[in-house]
Design an enzyme around this catalytic site. Structure first.
Site, mmCIF file in Angstrom:
data_model
loop_
_atom_site.group_PDB
_atom_site.id
_atom_site.type_symbol
_atom_site.label_atom_id
_atom_site.label_comp_id
_atom_site.label_asym_id
_atom_site.label_seq_id
_atom_site.Cartn_x
_atom_site.Cartn_y
_atom_site.Cartn_z
ATOM 1 N N SER A 134 0.849 -1.185 0.000
ATOM 2 C CA SER A 134 0.000 0.000 0.000
ATOM 3 C C SER A 134 0.888 1.240 0.000
ATOM 4 C CB SER A 134 -0.891 -0.020 1.246
ATOM 5 O OG SER A 134 -1.976 0.851 1.096
ATOM 6 N N GLN A 189 1.028 6.541 -6.986
ATOM 7 C CA GLN A 189 -0.134 7.120 -6.307
ATOM 8 C C GLN A 189 -0.165 8.632 -6.531
ATOM 9 O OE1 GLN A 189 -0.701 7.539 -1.943
ATOM 10 N NE2 GLN A 189 -2.628 6.433 -2.201
ATOM 11 N N TYR A 205 -7.154 13.541 2.546
ATOM 12 C CA TYR A 205 -6.517 14.298 1.469
ATOM 13 C C TYR A 205 -7.600 14.999 0.627
ATOM 14 C CZ TYR A 205 -1.612 13.166 2.098
ATOM 15 O OH TYR A 205 -0.331 13.131 2.565
ATOM 16 N N ARG A 241 2.918 -1.010 6.861
ATOM 17 C CA ARG A 241 3.974 -1.075 7.894
ATOM 18 C C ARG A 241 4.681 -2.429 7.956
ATOM 19 N NH1 ARG A 241 0.156 1.132 12.499
ATOM 20 N NH2 ARG A 241 -1.299 0.039 11.101
HETATM 21 C C1 LIG Z 1 4.812 6.036 7.373
HETATM 22 C C2 LIG Z 1 3.506 5.888 6.646
HETATM 23 C C3 LIG Z 1 3.293 6.594 5.476
HETATM 24 C C4 LIG Z 1 2.085 6.437 4.760
HETATM 25 N N1 LIG Z 1 1.919 7.089 3.573
HETATM 26 C C5 LIG Z 1 0.793 6.884 2.842
HETATM 27 C C6 LIG Z 1 0.653 7.447 1.548
HETATM 28 O O1 LIG Z 1 1.559 8.107 1.025
HETATM 29 N N2 LIG Z 1 -0.504 7.213 0.876
HETATM 30 C C7 LIG Z 1 -1.511 6.455 1.400
HETATM 31 O O2 LIG Z 1 -2.541 6.273 0.749
HETATM 32 N N3 LIG Z 1 -1.405 5.887 2.618
HETATM 33 C C8 LIG Z 1 -0.271 6.081 3.340
HETATM 34 N N4 LIG Z 1 -0.124 5.443 4.542
HETATM 35 C C9 LIG Z 1 -1.196 4.544 5.011
HETATM 36 C C10 LIG Z 1 -0.929 3.094 4.577
HETATM 37 O O3 LIG Z 1 -0.919 2.949 3.172
HETATM 38 C C11 LIG Z 1 -1.979 2.123 5.142
HETATM 39 O O4 LIG Z 1 -3.236 2.505 4.620
HETATM 40 C C12 LIG Z 1 -2.012 2.105 6.662
HETATM 41 O O5 LIG Z 1 -0.708 2.185 7.201
HETATM 42 C C13 LIG Z 1 -2.670 0.828 7.207
HETATM 43 O O6 LIG Z 1 -2.025 -0.327 6.726
HETATM 44 P P1 LIG Z 1 -0.996 -1.200 7.648
HETATM 45 O O7 LIG Z 1 -1.725 -1.559 8.892
HETATM 46 O O8 LIG Z 1 -0.638 -2.357 6.776
HETATM 47 O O9 LIG Z 1 0.169 -0.307 7.948
HETATM 48 C C14 LIG Z 1 1.072 5.577 5.257
HETATM 49 C C15 LIG Z 1 1.307 4.861 6.444
HETATM 50 C C16 LIG Z 1 2.503 4.997 7.119
HETATM 51 C C17 LIG Z 1 2.746 4.187 8.368
#
Ligand SMILES: Cc1cc2nc3c(=O)[nH]c(=O)nc-3n(C[C@H](O)[C@H](O)[C@H](O)COP(=O)(O)O)c2cc1C
Length: 371
Positions: A22, A100, A167, A319
């Site tokens: 993601s 993205q 956003y 993550r």
């Molecule tokens: C450090 C960090 C940066 C992120 N940057 C983005 C981003 O640029 N675009 C986006 O859609 N989501 C972003 N997210 C959200 C993640 O894509 C994801 O939706 C969210 O972390 C939940 O998934 P996970 O539990 O697998 O981490 C970010 C998350 C983290 C931790």
């Protein structure tokens, strides 16, 4: 019955399995948003690590839409050669990569752009913020389309429009931000108008065969904000507009720590995984296009079950792949231990320190060859 490790295709894009990195802000781009060697190395490691599709961190389509420092940019043609080097390196590693496309709207980082934030309606918490007029909306729709054209020229396999997480495009969708009384406010069809215009404009430049994805929220968890019912209706509009797949997320910074998209707090077992599973079931009932689910997916068992039982067509992780870029390959090779990630969000600190994303909690630990 679908399985996690089977080949699929989204239009012209073939994928080796049903896993997605993601979008994740890497904090590794140059000050002007350009691709750096460190940025390429980070994404190549993900491709080598076995994930089916790597989605870049959000790339700003226009300077005032920048969300944070060292963020990737696709705001002008000068970015194309660097982006082409990135796609070439990921392809050489056997991976697939989507860009993205994003605009941070009212939560843009003005310290880095030097420009006032823009949004659907003036934000009392953001002095100096400007409500977009209709010409301003049209200019940003065109900026998304130009950015998509650059992505295709640079060799990306797909683009993803970021309409989640507070956003700009989510701000238009959500009544918590959008109090307009023109054609872009009020009824849901009006609040969805800018997103649909972006989708149409992107489609017009990338052509009918190029995969166009949208990341959207199941709900934003802000009082008076976007509900699951509203999101379902928007998803139907996106499907009718020709979007090829949706990635379902939820929450936003404004909803407070418990409802951030990246929820903080260790996930103690399968029951706590997949934050938006219930919403995903409803989205799958409604949609024919493929659905990717993100948020709190940590174990092979849950990832496989989501796909096998048809809750989602793809599972997306953020993550866990910071901590272990080789996680998917490890699962594929038979080491099915859950992700090491403890969801402490410590990966943000090195980004803010200007060093780029990494997992401080498991520094130095190797689980698989790619880590
Ligand atoms: C450090 C960090 C940066 C992120 N940057 C983005 C981003 O640029 N675009 C986006 O859609 N989501 C972003 N997210 C959200 C993640 O894509 C994801 O939706 C969210 O972390 C939940 O998934 P996970 O539990 O697998 O981490 C970010 C998350 C983290 C931790």
């Amino acid at each position: 019955m679908n399985t996690l490790f089977e080949e699929t295709a989204l239009k012209t894009m073939s994928l080796q399995n049903r896993t997605i990195r993601s979008a994740t802000w890497e904090g590794l781009a140059a000050d002007d948003g350009g691709v750096t060697p460190a940025y390429i190395a980070k994404l190549v490691a993900l491709a080598r690590g076995g994930v089916g599709l790597v989605i870049t961190g959000n790339a700003f389509v226009s300077p005032e839409g920048r969300g944070g420092h060292r963020q990737l940019g696709v705001q002008d043609d000068a970015r194309v050669p660097g982006l082409a080097a990135l796609t070439g390196a990921v392809h050489a590693a056997g991976g697939r990569i989507a860009l993205q496309l994003a605009h941070a709207g009212e939560i843009a980082d003005t310290a880095h752009s030097g420009l006032p934030p823009v949004g659907p309606s003036p934000d009392p918490d953001q002095p100096g913020g400007e409500a977009l007029d209709v010409a301003g909306i049209a200019a940003l729709v065109a900026a998304f389309a130009r950015a998509a054209a650059r992505a295709k020229t640079a060799g990306f396999d797909a683009v993803q429009v970021h309409a989640a997480h507070g956003y700009l495009l989510h701000q238009f969708l959500s009544s918590a931000w959008n109090s307009r009384d023109d054609a872009y406010g009020g009824a849901l069809e009006n609040r969805a108008r800018m997103l649909l215009e972006v989708v149409d404009a992107v489609r017009a430049v990338v052509g009918p065969d190029f995969p166009l994805l949208v990341k959207c929220n199941s709900e934003d968890f802000v009082p008076g904000g976007l509900t699951v019912d509203e999101s379902l209706a928007v998803a139907g509009m996106l499907e009718a507009a020709g979007v090829d797949a949706l990635e379902l997320s939820g929450g936003c910074k404004q909803a407070g720590p418990a409802f951030m998209p990246a929820r903080k707090g260790r996930i103690k077992g399968p029951d706590q995984e997949a934050y938006y599973r219930a919403a995903a079931v409803r989205f799958k009932e409604r949609l024919r296009i493929p659905l990717a689910l993100v948020g709190g997916i940590r174990s092979h068992g849950v990832a496989e079950a989501l796909v096998r039982t048809g809750v989602a067509d793809y599972v997306a992780l953020s993550r866990p792949l910071v901590c272990e870029p080789g996680l998917i390959g490890r699962w594929r090779e038979g080491d099915r231990r859950p992700a090491l990630c403890v969801s402490d969000n410590a990966c943000y600190a090195p980004i803010f320190a200007g060093e780029g994303i990494r997992c401080p909690s498991f520094a130095g630990k190797r689980v698989s060859a790619a880590d």
